[in-house]
Write a protein that holds these residues in place. Structure first.
Motif, PDB file in Angstrom:
ATOM      1  N   GLY A 215       0.825  -1.325   0.001  1.00  0.00           N
ATOM      2  CA  GLY A 215       0.022   0.045  -0.020  1.00  0.00           C
ATOM      3  C   GLY A 215       0.803   1.267   0.056  1.00  0.00           C
ATOM      4  N   GLY A 216       2.098   1.359   0.753  1.00  0.00           N
ATOM      5  CA  GLY A 216       2.731   2.545   0.930  1.00  0.00           C
ATOM      6  C   GLY A 216       3.633   2.602  -0.494  1.00  0.00           C
ATOM      7  N   VAL A 217       4.021   1.678  -1.157  1.00  0.00           N
ATOM      8  CA  VAL A 217       4.565   1.844  -2.663  1.00  0.00           C
ATOM      9  C   VAL A 217       3.611   2.374  -3.383  1.00  0.00           C
ATOM     10  CG1 VAL A 217       5.542   0.406  -4.493  1.00  0.00           C
ATOM     11  CG2 VAL A 217       6.225  -0.066  -2.096  1.00  0.00           C
ATOM     12  N   PHE A 218       2.254   1.968  -3.599  1.00  0.00           N
ATOM     13  CA  PHE A 218       1.085   2.416  -4.602  1.00  0.00           C
ATOM     14  C   PHE A 218       0.957   3.724  -3.982  1.00  0.00           C
ATOM     15  CE2 PHE A 218      -0.156  -2.040  -5.564  1.00  0.00           C
ATOM     16  CZ  PHE A 218      -0.121  -1.958  -6.921  1.00  0.00           C
ATOM     17  N   LEU A 219       1.145   4.173  -2.759  1.00  0.00           N
ATOM     18  CA  LEU A 219       0.723   5.510  -2.496  1.00  0.00           C
ATOM     19  C   LEU A 219       1.893   6.585  -3.035  1.00  0.00           C
ATOM     20  CD1 LEU A 219      -1.307   7.159  -0.826  1.00  0.00           C
ATOM     21  CD2 LEU A 219       0.164   6.995   1.056  1.00  0.00           C
ATOM     22  N   LEU A 220       3.152   5.877  -3.002  1.00  0.00           N
ATOM     23  CA  LEU A 220       4.243   6.673  -3.534  1.00  0.00           C
ATOM     24  C   LEU A 220       4.201   7.029  -5.140  1.00  0.00           C
ATOM     25  CD1 LEU A 220       7.051   5.477  -1.044  1.00  0.00           C
ATOM     26  CD2 LEU A 220       6.209   7.567  -1.156  1.00  0.00           C
ATOM     27  N   ILE A 221       3.898   5.816  -5.657  1.00  0.00           N
ATOM     28  CA  ILE A 221       3.729   5.831  -6.996  1.00  0.00           C
ATOM     29  C   ILE A 221       2.831   6.785  -7.458  1.00  0.00           C
ATOM     30  CG2 ILE A 221       3.194   4.329  -9.142  1.00  0.00           C
ATOM     31  CD1 ILE A 221       6.084   3.777  -7.879  1.00  0.00           C
ATOM     32  N   GLY A 222       1.677   6.665  -6.693  1.00  0.00           N
ATOM     33  CA  GLY A 222       0.670   7.530  -7.313  1.00  0.00           C
ATOM     34  C   GLY A 222       0.902   9.037  -7.098  1.00  0.00           C
ATOM     35  N   VAL A 223       1.551   9.413  -5.967  1.00  0.00           N
ATOM     36  CA  VAL A 223       2.317  10.837  -5.857  1.00  0.00           C
ATOM     37  C   VAL A 223       2.997  11.091  -7.082  1.00  0.00           C
ATOM     38  CG1 VAL A 223       3.681  12.072  -4.368  1.00  0.00           C
ATOM     39  CG2 VAL A 223       1.754  10.683  -3.135  1.00  0.00           C
ATOM     40  N   ALA A 224       4.166  10.089  -7.152  1.00  0.00           N
ATOM     41  CA  ALA A 224       5.243  10.535  -8.223  1.00  0.00           C
ATOM     42  C   ALA A 224       4.567  10.650  -9.601  1.00  0.00           C
ATOM     43  CB  ALA A 224       6.022   9.309  -8.145  1.00  0.00           C
ATOM     44  N   GLY A 225       3.436  10.272  -9.908  1.00  0.00           N
ATOM     45  CA  GLY A 225       2.574  10.271 -11.011  1.00  0.00           C
ATOM     46  C   GLY A 225       2.278  11.779 -11.257  1.00  0.00           C
ATOM     47  N   PHE A 226       2.486  12.603 -10.216  1.00  0.00           N
ATOM     48  CA  PHE A 226       1.919  13.914 -10.187  1.00  0.00           C
ATOM     49  C   PHE A 226       3.101  14.897 -10.326  1.00  0.00           C
ATOM     50  CE2 PHE A 226      -2.252  12.322  -8.831  1.00  0.00           C
ATOM     51  CZ  PHE A 226      -2.941  12.729 -10.021  1.00  0.00           C
TER      52      PHE A 226
ATOM     53  N   VAL B 185      -6.244   6.289  -8.985  1.00  0.00           N
ATOM     54  CA  VAL B 185      -6.295   4.633  -8.876  1.00  0.00           C
ATOM     55  C   VAL B 185      -5.282   4.422  -7.911  1.00  0.00           C
ATOM     56  CG1 VAL B 185      -6.377   2.534  -9.617  1.00  0.00           C
ATOM     57  CG2 VAL B 185      -7.781   4.328 -10.858  1.00  0.00           C
ATOM     58  N   HIS B 186      -3.919   4.630  -8.253  1.00  0.00           N
ATOM     59  CA  HIS B 186      -2.895   4.251  -7.501  1.00  0.00           C
ATOM     60  C   HIS B 186      -2.769   4.890  -6.156  1.00  0.00           C
ATOM     61  CE1 HIS B 186      -0.170   3.663 -11.090  1.00  0.00           C
ATOM     62  NE2 HIS B 186      -0.611   2.440 -10.901  1.00  0.00           N
ATOM     63  N   LEU B 187      -3.202   6.261  -5.966  1.00  0.00           N
ATOM     64  CA  LEU B 187      -3.464   6.529  -4.598  1.00  0.00           C
ATOM     65  C   LEU B 187      -4.345   6.012  -3.746  1.00  0.00           C
ATOM     66  CD1 LEU B 187      -3.236  10.612  -5.573  1.00  0.00           C
ATOM     67  CD2 LEU B 187      -1.238   9.130  -4.166  1.00  0.00           C
ATOM     68  N   LEU B 188      -5.632   5.676  -4.257  1.00  0.00           N
ATOM     69  CA  LEU B 188      -6.831   5.068  -3.818  1.00  0.00           C
ATOM     70  C   LEU B 188      -6.314   3.471  -3.250  1.00  0.00           C
ATOM     71  CD1 LEU B 188      -9.748   6.383  -5.872  1.00  0.00           C
ATOM     72  CD2 LEU B 188      -8.810   6.844  -3.324  1.00  0.00           C
ATOM     73  N   PHE B 189      -5.622   2.968  -4.085  1.00  0.00           N
ATOM     74  CA  PHE B 189      -5.113   1.458  -3.930  1.00  0.00           C
ATOM     75  C   PHE B 189      -4.147   1.676  -2.739  1.00  0.00           C
ATOM     76  CE2 PHE B 189      -3.638  -2.597  -5.148  1.00  0.00           C
ATOM     77  CZ  PHE B 189      -4.607  -3.539  -5.404  1.00  0.00           C
ATOM     78  N   GLY B 190      -3.255   2.490  -2.778  1.00  0.00           N
ATOM     79  CA  GLY B 190      -2.321   2.718  -1.531  1.00  0.00           C
ATOM     80  C   GLY B 190      -3.092   2.928  -0.361  1.00  0.00           C
ATOM     81  N   VAL B 191      -3.993   3.876  -0.028  1.00  0.00           N
ATOM     82  CA  VAL B 191      -4.691   4.097   0.949  1.00  0.00           C
ATOM     83  C   VAL B 191      -5.369   2.902   1.481  1.00  0.00           C
ATOM     84  CG1 VAL B 191      -6.324   5.712   1.968  1.00  0.00           C
ATOM     85  CG2 VAL B 191      -4.652   6.674   0.642  1.00  0.00           C
TER      86      VAL B 191
ATOM     87  N   LEU C 187      -4.149  -8.180  -0.330  1.00  0.00           N
ATOM     88  CA  LEU C 187      -3.035  -8.864  -1.112  1.00  0.00           C
ATOM     89  C   LEU C 187      -3.636  -9.873  -2.280  1.00  0.00           C
ATOM     90  CD1 LEU C 187      -0.325  -9.303   1.527  1.00  0.00           C
ATOM     91  CD2 LEU C 187      -0.484  -7.804  -0.485  1.00  0.00           C
ATOM     92  N   VAL C 188      -4.584 -10.805  -1.699  1.00  0.00           N
ATOM     93  CA  VAL C 188      -5.239 -11.900  -2.833  1.00  0.00           C
ATOM     94  C   VAL C 188      -6.083 -11.218  -3.591  1.00  0.00           C
ATOM     95  CG1 VAL C 188      -6.450 -13.975  -2.675  1.00  0.00           C
ATOM     96  CG2 VAL C 188      -4.616 -13.578  -1.120  1.00  0.00           C
ATOM     97  N   GLY C 189      -6.892 -10.214  -3.010  1.00  0.00           N
ATOM     98  CA  GLY C 189      -7.929  -9.770  -4.084  1.00  0.00           C
ATOM     99  C   GLY C 189      -7.272  -8.764  -4.997  1.00  0.00           C
ATOM    100  N   GLY C 190      -6.406  -7.861  -4.555  1.00  0.00           N
ATOM    101  CA  GLY C 190      -5.614  -6.875  -5.341  1.00  0.00           C
ATOM    102  C   GLY C 190      -4.848  -7.615  -6.219  1.00  0.00           C
TER     103      GLY C 190
ATOM    104  N   LEU D 212       3.022  -7.473 -10.563  1.00  0.00           N
ATOM    105  CA  LEU D 212       2.042  -7.027  -9.602  1.00  0.00           C
ATOM    106  C   LEU D 212       1.007  -8.042  -8.801  1.00  0.00           C
ATOM    107  CD1 LEU D 212       1.737  -3.281  -9.891  1.00  0.00           C
ATOM    108  CD2 LEU D 212       3.038  -4.331  -8.232  1.00  0.00           C
ATOM    109  N   GLY D 213       0.172  -8.702 -10.037  1.00  0.00           N
ATOM    110  CA  GLY D 213      -0.741  -9.600  -9.587  1.00  0.00           C
ATOM    111  C   GLY D 213       0.099 -10.810  -9.111  1.00  0.00           C
ATOM    112  N   LEU D 214       1.002 -11.384  -9.577  1.00  0.00           N
ATOM    113  CA  LEU D 214       1.528 -12.566  -9.182  1.00  0.00           C
ATOM    114  C   LEU D 214       2.160 -12.400  -7.777  1.00  0.00           C
ATOM    115  CD1 LEU D 214       3.005 -13.937 -12.271  1.00  0.00           C
ATOM    116  CD2 LEU D 214       1.041 -14.899 -11.153  1.00  0.00           C
ATOM    117  N   GLY D 215       2.864 -11.323  -7.708  1.00  0.00           N
ATOM    118  CA  GLY D 215       3.427 -10.783  -6.356  1.00  0.00           C
ATOM    119  C   GLY D 215       2.630 -10.720  -5.197  1.00  0.00           C
ATOM    120  N   MET D 216       1.562 -10.087  -5.524  1.00  0.00           N
ATOM    121  CA  MET D 216       0.787  -9.826  -4.334  1.00  0.00           C
ATOM    122  C   MET D 216      -0.119 -11.060  -4.038  1.00  0.00           C
ATOM    123  SD  MET D 216      -1.193  -6.114  -5.617  1.00  0.00           S
ATOM    124  CE  MET D 216      -2.208  -5.887  -3.987  1.00  0.00           C
ATOM    125  N   LEU D 217      -0.386 -11.854  -5.026  1.00  0.00           N
ATOM    126  CA  LEU D 217      -1.142 -13.209  -4.585  1.00  0.00           C
ATOM    127  C   LEU D 217      -0.028 -13.933  -3.891  1.00  0.00           C
ATOM    128  CD1 LEU D 217      -3.010 -14.252  -7.741  1.00  0.00           C
ATOM    129  CD2 LEU D 217      -3.744 -13.924  -5.735  1.00  0.00           C
TER     130      LEU D 217
END
Length: 152
Positions: free
Chosen positions: A26-37, A72-78, A94-97, A133-138
């Motif tokens: 979640g933290g990585v997704f949050l950072l990626i969402g911010v980085a996109g801006f 979407v990245h920000l929301l997925f991170g939060v 993790l499994v659903g994501g 990401l899908g395989l890693g999170m699963l």
């Protein structure tokens, strides 16, 4: 340092690895969402559109992004940080994501990237990142499925 929780029982319990993994993802997704801006981290920042395949902004110069994609990245991170509070919610995240990212990978392979169906947008690099990401999170959600055995 191991975080503890006193929810419902009043007793401290150690944070489970699945919770740490969900928080990290979640933290990585949050950072990626911010980085996109951030111009520079996102190349062709001035060419970013709200949504759609006509956005010409690229995170790290590789991954096609739009305002919607970053949101979407920000929301997925939060969501990951919030769901990391309990073992079952962290596992679900993790499994659903992971399953969601595998569906997104298949979607990205199936659509014409120059069509209106590419609303996020995604490109070939995004597709392969979504597979990873899908395989890693699963894997994280399933690997940390077991609780440690205490005593006999």
């Amino acid at each position: 340092m191991v975080r503890t929780s006193t929810a419902t029982t009043g007793r401290a319990t150690a944070r489970q690895p699945v919770q740490s993994a969900a928080a990290a993802v979640g933290g990585v997704f949050l950072l990626i969402g911010v980085a996109g801006f951030i111009p520079g981290i996102t190349t062709e920042y001035g060419e970013m559109s709200f949504a759609g395949h006509d956005s010409h902004a690229y995170l790290f110069g590789l991954f096609q992004v739009s305002v919607l994609h970053n949101i979407v990245h920000l929301l997925f991170g939060v969501g990951g940080l919030a769901l990391a509070r309990t073992v079952s919610a962290a596992r679900l995240y993790l499994v659903g994501g992971g399953a969601l990212y595998l569906v997104l990978w298949l979607y990205g392979l199936a659509i014409d990237h120059a069509s209106a169906a590419n609303f996020l947008p995604v490109n070939h690099q995004d597709n392969w990142l979504h597979l990873g990401l899908g395989l890693g999170m699963l894997a994280l959600g399933l690997l940390f499925n077991r609780r440690p055995v205490i005593g006999r």
